[in-house]
Design an enzyme around this catalytic site. Structure first.
Site, PDB file in Angstrom:
ATOM      1  N   PHE A  66      42.882  41.488  42.862  1.00  0.00           N
ATOM      2  CA  PHE A  66      43.346  40.736  41.315  1.00  0.00           C
ATOM      3  C   PHE A  66      44.534  40.621  41.056  1.00  0.00           C
ATOM      4  O   PHE A  66      45.104  40.546  39.815  1.00  0.00           O
ATOM      5  CB  PHE A  66      42.567  41.331  40.157  1.00  0.00           C
ATOM      6  CG  PHE A  66      40.826  41.461  40.394  1.00  0.00           C
ATOM      7  CD1 PHE A  66      40.326  40.467  40.756  1.00  0.00           C
ATOM      8  CD2 PHE A  66      40.053  42.726  39.869  1.00  0.00           C
ATOM      9  CE1 PHE A  66      38.870  40.382  40.869  1.00  0.00           C
ATOM     10  CE2 PHE A  66      38.803  42.869  39.974  1.00  0.00           C
ATOM     11  CZ  PHE A  66      38.215  41.582  40.408  1.00  0.00           C
ATOM     12  N   GLY A 111      44.528  38.812  37.698  1.00  0.00           N
ATOM     13  CA  GLY A 111      44.976  39.404  36.543  1.00  0.00           C
ATOM     14  C   GLY A 111      43.881  39.863  35.609  1.00  0.00           C
ATOM     15  O   GLY A 111      42.618  40.250  36.240  1.00  0.00           O
ATOM     16  N   TYR A 144      29.769  39.609  50.113  1.00  0.00           N
ATOM     17  CA  TYR A 144      30.272  38.316  49.711  1.00  0.00           C
ATOM     18  C   TYR A 144      29.419  37.100  50.199  1.00  0.00           C
ATOM     19  O   TYR A 144      29.770  36.572  51.222  1.00  0.00           O
ATOM     20  CB  TYR A 144      31.603  38.062  50.275  1.00  0.00           C
ATOM     21  CG  TYR A 144      32.805  38.999  49.912  1.00  0.00           C
ATOM     22  CD1 TYR A 144      32.650  39.999  48.483  1.00  0.00           C
ATOM     23  CD2 TYR A 144      33.955  39.198  50.416  1.00  0.00           C
ATOM     24  CE1 TYR A 144      33.662  40.442  47.990  1.00  0.00           C
ATOM     25  CE2 TYR A 144      35.037  40.048  49.852  1.00  0.00           C
ATOM     26  CZ  TYR A 144      34.766  40.737  48.529  1.00  0.00           C
ATOM     27  OH  TYR A 144      35.767  41.413  48.380  1.00  0.00           O
TER      28      TYR A 144
END
Length: 302
Positions: free
Chosen positions: A218, A222, A69
């Protein structure tokens, strides 16, 4: 930092190995820039540090991160280290290995022998002597293959004292069973939210039966995945949001948390206002009718 506000009564808690965490945690993927990894504009460093410190103040004691990240000038692990070290005793930091990115940002996937180097990189960046939880993040190309060799290598690192607990990410029920036959697993981290398939639902239920934490990612985004929530959401979701006077993201998060007491949320943000909304979603209770209407969207999406 200001005194901590314990949100556990609103969100509930779950045990990850030998530590108890509040069910609403924090995902670090969006800390480094306006888009994950190096596709957006790097975030203001002080603002990112402030969001992390505020998260701890409002009761977060479970942070999900990874050495991969990072954006052009920001690393999530290093921001966590700068903001929070020395770490609160009850803070659980979960990271993941198998994927990696070289200094230019190019992706690569570790061999079993290279997992130790990935674990050690997380240790260096976070300033730790051991990692609380390490998830084996299975690549999309291996979703139907064996993960035994890689998970076995992680189990050896746990035996060596570099890792306290192990988890798996982006797995099937068969891969979870394979991992459990090798070493204890404390959590499963898979994509999950409104619109999830029956297969995803079955794995979530299996984790509950086994006493494993299920950590969806998510859940808010989504189908938008790394890009974030889609611009327009389904009318059923919007209607529930209007009825409660909350955001669509909060409805999606609340629906996910109501899937079971073993579900742990890790919504990510670099915005303090969004952080407050995410934490408030832990106290949002959807009615049985609302839950049924949103759950019915699953079959249509699948």
């Amino acid at each position: 930092m200001s005194p901590r506000t314990n949100t556990a009564p609103a969100t509930g808690t779950w045990r990850l190995g030998d530590q108890t965490v509040n069910r609403v945690g924090f995902g670090a993927m969006r800390l480094t820039g306006t888009a994950p990894f190096d596709r957006g504009v790097p975030r203001d460093r002080d603002r990112a540090i402030g969001v992390l410190r505020r998260a701890i103040e409002v009761g977060v004691n479970h942070i999900d991160t990874a050495a991969f990240y990072f954006s052009a000038t920001r690393s999530a692990n290093e921001l966590i280290n700068r903001a929070l070290a020395p770490y609160p005793e009850d803070l659980v930091i979960t990271t993941k290995v198998w994927p990696g990115r070289d200094p230019s940002g190019a992706w690569w996937w570790a061999t079993p022998a290279q997992l130790r180097g990935q674990v050690e990189e997380n240790l260096r960046q976070l300033g730790l002597d051991h990692l609380d939880v390490v998830n084996l993040r299975v690549p999309p190309s291996r979703r139907t293959g064996s993960i035994g060799e890689h998970f076995g290598a992680l189990a050896e690192l746990r035996d060596a004292g570099l890792v306290s607990h192990l988890g798996v990410s982006n797995v099937t029920s068969e891969q979870l069973a394979e991992a459990l036959a090798i070493a204890p697993v404390v959590c499963v981290q898979n994509p999950y939210g409104i619109g999830a398939s029956s297969e995803d639902r079955a794995l979530l239920q299996l984790c509950g039966e086994l006493g494993l934490g299920f950590v969806p990612f998510f859940a808010i985004a989504g189908s938008g995945r790394e890009a974030g929530p889609v611009v327009s959401d389904h009318e059923a979701v919007c209607a529930v949001a209007r009825a409660h006077g909350v955001s669509v993201a909060q409805v999606r998060l609340a629906w996910t948390l109501q899937q079971g007491p073993h579900v742990l949320a890790i919504p990510g943000t670099g915005d303090p206002d969004h952080l407050a909304q995410n934490m408030a979603a832990g106290a949002l209770r959807l009615s049985e009718d609302e839950m049924a209407r949103l759950t019915a969207l699953r079959s249509a999406a699948a």
